[in-house]
Scaffold this motif. Structure first.
Motif, PDB file in Angstrom:
ATOM      1  N   GLY A  29       0.795  -1.217   0.000  1.00 49.39           N
ATOM      2  CA  GLY A  29       0.000   0.000   0.000  1.00 49.39           C
ATOM      3  C   GLY A  29       0.825   1.263   0.000  1.00 49.39           C
ATOM      4  N   LEU A  30       2.063   1.162   0.399  1.00 50.73           N
ATOM      5  CA  LEU A  30       2.948   2.320   0.384  1.00 50.73           C
ATOM      6  C   LEU A  30       3.289   2.720  -1.048  1.00 50.73           C
ATOM      7  N   PHE A  31       3.287   1.788  -1.956  1.00 52.31           N
ATOM      8  CA  PHE A  31       3.726   2.011  -3.327  1.00 52.31           C
ATOM      9  C   PHE A  31       2.585   2.196  -4.319  1.00 52.31           C
ATOM     10  N   PHE A  32       1.372   1.844  -3.918  1.00 49.59           N
ATOM     11  CA  PHE A  32       0.215   1.951  -4.801  1.00 49.59           C
ATOM     12  C   PHE A  32      -0.903   2.706  -4.094  1.00 49.59           C
ATOM     13  N   PRO A  38      -6.672  11.402  -0.978  1.00 44.96           N
ATOM     14  CA  PRO A  38      -6.471  12.853  -1.012  1.00 44.96           C
ATOM     15  C   PRO A  38      -5.042  13.199  -1.453  1.00 44.96           C
ATOM     16  N   THR A  39      -4.888  14.328  -2.105  1.00 41.73           N
ATOM     17  CA  THR A  39      -3.594  14.727  -2.662  1.00 41.73           C
ATOM     18  C   THR A  39      -2.495  14.768  -1.616  1.00 41.73           C
ATOM     19  N   ALA A  40      -2.759  15.367  -0.469  1.00 42.37           N
ATOM     20  CA  ALA A  40      -1.729  15.472   0.577  1.00 42.37           C
ATOM     21  C   ALA A  40      -1.296  14.081   1.051  1.00 42.37           C
ATOM     22  N   ALA A  41      -2.244  13.180   1.199  1.00 40.44           N
ATOM     23  CA  ALA A  41      -1.922  11.818   1.620  1.00 40.44           C
ATOM     24  C   ALA A  41      -1.105  11.101   0.544  1.00 40.44           C
ATOM     25  N   ARG A  42      -1.487  11.312  -0.724  1.00 39.26           N
ATOM     26  CA  ARG A  42      -0.756  10.687  -1.832  1.00 39.26           C
ATOM     27  C   ARG A  42       0.690  11.161  -1.869  1.00 39.26           C
ATOM     28  N   LEU A  43       0.880  12.466  -1.755  1.00 38.91           N
ATOM     29  CA  LEU A  43       2.241  13.018  -1.796  1.00 38.91           C
ATOM     30  C   LEU A  43       3.087  12.488  -0.651  1.00 38.91           C
ATOM     31  N   SER A  44       2.510  12.394   0.518  1.00 36.96           N
ATOM     32  CA  SER A  44       3.225  11.870   1.683  1.00 36.96           C
ATOM     33  C   SER A  44       3.586  10.398   1.482  1.00 36.96           C
ATOM     34  N   ARG A  45       2.617   9.607   1.013  1.00 38.55           N
ATOM     35  CA  ARG A  45       2.849   8.179   0.778  1.00 38.55           C
ATOM     36  C   ARG A  45       3.921   7.976  -0.285  1.00 38.55           C
ATOM     37  N   GLU A  46       3.837   8.748  -1.382  1.00 38.60           N
ATOM     38  CA  GLU A  46       4.831   8.615  -2.448  1.00 38.60           C
ATOM     39  C   GLU A  46       6.226   8.980  -1.943  1.00 38.60           C
ATOM     40  N   GLU A  47       6.322   9.986  -1.096  1.00 43.23           N
ATOM     41  CA  GLU A  47       7.625  10.363  -0.545  1.00 43.23           C
ATOM     42  C   GLU A  47       8.185   9.238   0.321  1.00 43.23           C
ATOM     43  N   LYS A  50       9.421   6.561  -1.991  1.00 46.92           N
ATOM     44  CA  LYS A  50      10.686   6.961  -2.613  1.00 46.92           C
ATOM     45  C   LYS A  50      11.858   6.820  -1.649  1.00 46.92           C
ATOM     46  N   GLN A  51      11.618   7.006  -0.363  1.00 46.12           N
ATOM     47  CA  GLN A  51      12.674   6.815   0.626  1.00 46.12           C
ATOM     48  C   GLN A  51      13.098   5.345   0.694  1.00 46.12           C
ATOM     49  N   VAL A  52      12.132   4.442   0.557  1.00 43.97           N
ATOM     50  CA  VAL A  52      12.458   3.009   0.493  1.00 43.97           C
ATOM     51  C   VAL A  52      13.280   2.746  -0.769  1.00 43.97           C
ATOM     52  N   CYS A  53      12.835   3.309  -1.889  1.00 39.28           N
ATOM     53  CA  CYS A  53      13.539   3.118  -3.155  1.00 39.28           C
ATOM     54  C   CYS A  53      14.976   3.652  -3.087  1.00 39.28           C
ATOM     55  N   ALA A  54      15.169   4.746  -2.390  1.00 39.08           N
ATOM     56  CA  ALA A  54      16.491   5.378  -2.333  1.00 39.08           C
ATOM     57  C   ALA A  54      17.538   4.464  -1.716  1.00 39.08           C
ATOM     58  N   ARG A  55      17.120   3.546  -0.879  1.00 40.01           N
ATOM     59  CA  ARG A  55      18.082   2.630  -0.254  1.00 40.01           C
ATOM     60  C   ARG A  55      18.094   1.246  -0.907  1.00 40.01           C
ATOM     61  N   CYS A  56      17.409   1.132  -2.028  1.00 42.47           N
ATOM     62  CA  CYS A  56      17.252  -0.162  -2.687  1.00 42.47           C
ATOM     63  C   CYS A  56      18.446  -0.480  -3.591  1.00 42.47           C
ATOM     64  N   PRO A  57      19.006  -1.693  -3.476  1.00 42.37           N
ATOM     65  CA  PRO A  57      20.144  -2.066  -4.316  1.00 42.37           C
ATOM     66  C   PRO A  57      19.783  -2.308  -5.777  1.00 42.37           C
ATOM     67  N   VAL A  58      18.499  -2.470  -6.083  1.00 38.58           N
ATOM     68  CA  VAL A  58      18.098  -2.725  -7.475  1.00 38.58           C
ATOM     69  C   VAL A  58      17.234  -1.591  -8.022  1.00 38.58           C
ATOM     70  N   VAL A  75       4.696   3.564  -7.449  1.00 33.93           N
ATOM     71  CA  VAL A  75       6.078   4.043  -7.402  1.00 33.93           C
ATOM     72  C   VAL A  75       6.972   2.856  -7.728  1.00 33.93           C
ATOM     73  N   TRP A  76       7.771   3.013  -8.755  1.00 38.34           N
ATOM     74  CA  TRP A  76       8.719   1.982  -9.206  1.00 38.34           C
ATOM     75  C   TRP A  76      10.060   2.665  -9.420  1.00 38.34           C
ATOM     76  N   GLY A  77      11.103   2.116  -8.885  1.00 35.80           N
ATOM     77  CA  GLY A  77      12.434   2.667  -9.114  1.00 35.80           C
ATOM     78  C   GLY A  77      12.555   4.120  -8.665  1.00 35.80           C
ATOM     79  N   GLY A  78      11.800   4.500  -7.645  1.00 39.53           N
ATOM     80  CA  GLY A  78      11.873   5.855  -7.124  1.00 39.53           C
ATOM     81  C   GLY A  78      11.119   6.891  -7.925  1.00 39.53           C
ATOM     82  N   LEU A  79      10.310   6.454  -8.898  1.00 39.62           N
ATOM     83  CA  LEU A  79       9.547   7.390  -9.723  1.00 39.62           C
ATOM     84  C   LEU A  79       8.059   7.056  -9.674  1.00 39.62           C
ATOM     85  N   THR A  80       7.244   8.097  -9.629  1.00 40.55           N
ATOM     86  CA  THR A  80       5.795   7.901  -9.722  1.00 40.55           C
ATOM     87  C   THR A  80       5.426   7.664 -11.182  1.00 40.55           C
TER      88      THR A  80
END
Length: 113
Positions: A29-32, A38-47, A50-58, A75-80
């Motif tokens: 649910g963090l990624f989809f 709501p927009t504010a919730a979406r932006l927060s969730r996507e951020e 992206k923090q999970v993605c930032a530490r991902c080896p792949v 969110v895939w590969g740190g991008l929405t």
């Protein structure tokens, strides 16, 4: 994120690239987006995603997978999805620009020919 991975590209002989993904340990649910988020919730969730993605080896393998498919959601590969559409549009524009001089030169040769 790894909700579905049809056609996953192999990393090694029997080791698909997504087996080492950081998102495998996180809530899908963090990624989809849930419906009507709501927009504010979406932006927060996507951020957070992206923090999970930032530490991902792949990260790069995941991003290229999402661009090649192309994955329409999440969110895939740190991008929405919207950010991936921008990347794809830029790639198409760059490919067109790189091909254009070749077409012009070929036309000039035919004319001069």
């Amino acid at each position: 994120m790894l909700e579905r991975r049809p056609g996953a590209q192999p990393q090694g002989e029997d080791d698909p690239w997504h087996t080492g993904a950081a998102c495998r340990r996180d809530e899908v649910g963090l990624f989809f987006a849930p419906s009507k988020e709501p927009t504010a919730a979406r932006l927060s969730r996507e951020e957070q995603a992206k923090q999970v993605c930032a530490r991902c080896p792949v990260l790069l393998e995941c991003r290229e997978h999402a661009l090649a498919q192309p994955e329409p959601y999440g969110v895939w590969g740190g991008l929405t999805a919207a950010e991936r559409r921008v990347v794809l549009a830029r790639r198409r524009r760059r490919e067109t620009e790189l091909r254009e001089p070749v077409r012009v030169q070929a036309a000039q040769r035919r004319i001069a020919g």
